[in-house]
Design an enzyme around this catalytic site. Structure first.
Site, PDB file in Angstrom:
ATOM      1  N   LYS A 144       0.824  -1.229   0.000  1.00  0.00           N
ATOM      2  CA  LYS A 144       0.000   0.000   0.000  1.00  0.00           C
ATOM      3  C   LYS A 144       0.849   1.266   0.000  1.00  0.00           C
ATOM      4  CE  LYS A 144      -4.397  -1.452   2.010  1.00  0.00           C
ATOM      5  NZ  LYS A 144      -5.338  -1.209   3.119  1.00  0.00           N
ATOM      6  N   LYS A 155      -7.915 -13.230  -7.038  1.00  0.00           N
ATOM      7  CA  LYS A 155      -9.114 -13.244  -6.218  1.00  0.00           C
ATOM      8  C   LYS A 155      -9.954 -11.990  -6.509  1.00  0.00           C
ATOM      9  CE  LYS A 155      -9.990 -13.083  -1.336  1.00  0.00           C
ATOM     10  NZ  LYS A 155      -9.461 -13.069   0.005  1.00  0.00           N
ATOM     11  N   LYS A 180     -12.146  -5.764  -4.031  1.00  0.00           N
ATOM     12  CA  LYS A 180     -12.792  -4.444  -4.077  1.00  0.00           C
ATOM     13  C   LYS A 180     -11.926  -3.456  -4.832  1.00  0.00           C
ATOM     14  CE  LYS A 180     -13.744  -4.068   0.485  1.00  0.00           C
ATOM     15  NZ  LYS A 180     -14.248  -3.474   1.740  1.00  0.00           N
TER      16      LYS A 180
END
Ligand code: TRP
Length: 350
Positions: A133, A214, A217
């Site tokens: 991140k 996967k 979001k």
């Protein structure tokens, strides 16, 4: 004194735990849209074990503000309510499970501070989610680095036994154990050590546009054929499902099924309860269009009632507020006990 930390004790400690059901804590951030992967991999399995366990389900809004550039205050509030309403619409029963918003229970931030003071900085720099991140950003908030300590506080406040999470969160649960273990060693047994619970691989829904990853979001934000949002309308769902990646060739040949086709079969099986093998046989020799149509039907059938319950809750904000207030109150009872125990152990608090 038992210094392993597995069986904490103390006047308000979780000693009565011998007889209690395993306690589960999990949380979802109110960012992005909850999608089919969240439903099949998290929300639905949570609802299925509501009676066997003591469940605490949280909407983790304090985690959603760790990237300040992304904060939109009004939207954050709406998203919190949306996630909470979706928990309920998917079958989490507020009478049997505790459902609340993280920031409504102050002990989360308060315990995070105590844990900040006992957690070595090096442990946080090692977290892969922090690394990914923060990559490529000029500046990141202290909160982004500290994110896993807040997550540890979430989990430890409720004397949690099990933390159902995806693979990507296992490192944070392991860190929670380390944080708890260190606190217990330094200040006496205070926290119970939790374990991660990872869903069966069958519960993993892959991206419809890219079945190697996967369903997520963050990818869904960039690509509208990636995920099926739980609140999407029929047209949008149809577009995503009918454009799903399959195998080359026209005809479905089960023996050569690639990841895209296996994902479609898996989603169908998971939604309808039919066996994958039986489905493969049913669609063998047909076009991929038939398989996709069937998957689309299964998705619409499953999401229809969820969307209907969601709308009812969205139309009655007072009802949702009351449920969340009750949930926070219930959560606070346990959280305050743990907080008092941790404060006493470290020598702060009235
Ligand atoms: N970090 C989790 C995620 O992004 C969300 C979360 C916050 C969580 N606190 C938690 C999950 C505690 C489980 C337990 O998915």
């Amino acid at each position: 004194m038992d210094r392993t930390g597995t069986e904490p004790h103390g006047p308000a400690g979780p000693t009565a735990s011998a007889e209690r059901r395993p306690r589960v804590f999990s949380g979802v951030q109110p960012s992005g849209d909850l999608h089919l992967g969240t439903y099949l991999g998290a929300l639905r399995p949570w609802t299925e074990r509501q009676d066997a366990r003591e469940n605490v389900f949280c909407v983790v809004d304090l985690h959603a503000i760790t990237v300040p550039e992304a904060i939109d205050p009004a939207r954050l509030r709406d998203k919190c309510r949306e996630v909470a309403a979706l928990y309920l619409a998917c079958g989490i029963d507020p009478d049997r499970s505790t459902v609340f918003v993280q920031s409504h229970v102050r002990e989360h931030a308060e315990l995070a501070w105590l844990l900040n003071c006992t957690t070595p900085l090096g442990w946080l720099y090692r977290m892969t989610q922090f690394k990914s991140k923060s990559e490529g950003r000029d500046s990141v908030s202290v909160g982004l680095l500290d994110y896993p300590v807040l997550q540890a506080a979430d989990i430890l406040l409720y004397d949690t036994d099990l933390v159902p999470v995806g693979e990507d969160q296992v490192q944070h649960v392991e860190l929670t154990r380390d944080i708890a273990g260190r606190f217990n060693r330094l200040f006496g047994d205070t926290f119970r050590l939790p374990k991660a619970e990872i869903p069966k691989s069958g519960a993993r829904v892959m991206g419809f546009d890219d079945p190697e990853v996967k369903m997520s979001k963050s990818l869904a934000r960039e690509r509208d054929r990636h995920a099926v949002p739980l609140l999407a309308d029929e047209k949008r769902i149809k577009k995503t499902v009918m454009s799903a990646v399959t195998d080359s060739g026209r005809e479905f040949r089960p023996e050569h099924a690639g990841p895209g086709v296996r994902n479609l079969l898996g989603v169908h099986a998971s939604l309808t309860g039919d066996a994958v093998d039986e489905l493969a046989e049913r669609f063998a020799g047909g076009g991929y269009g038939d398989l996709k149509k069937a998957v689309l039907g299964a998705i619409l059938d499953a999401l229809g009632p969820i969307q209907e319950r969601y709308r009812e809750l969205a139309d009655d904000p007072a009802e949702l507020d009351a449920i969340l207030a009750k949930g926070a109150e219930r959560a606070r009872t346990t959280a305050a006990e743990t907080m008092a125990r941790a404060s006493a152990a470290i020598g702060v608090g009235a």
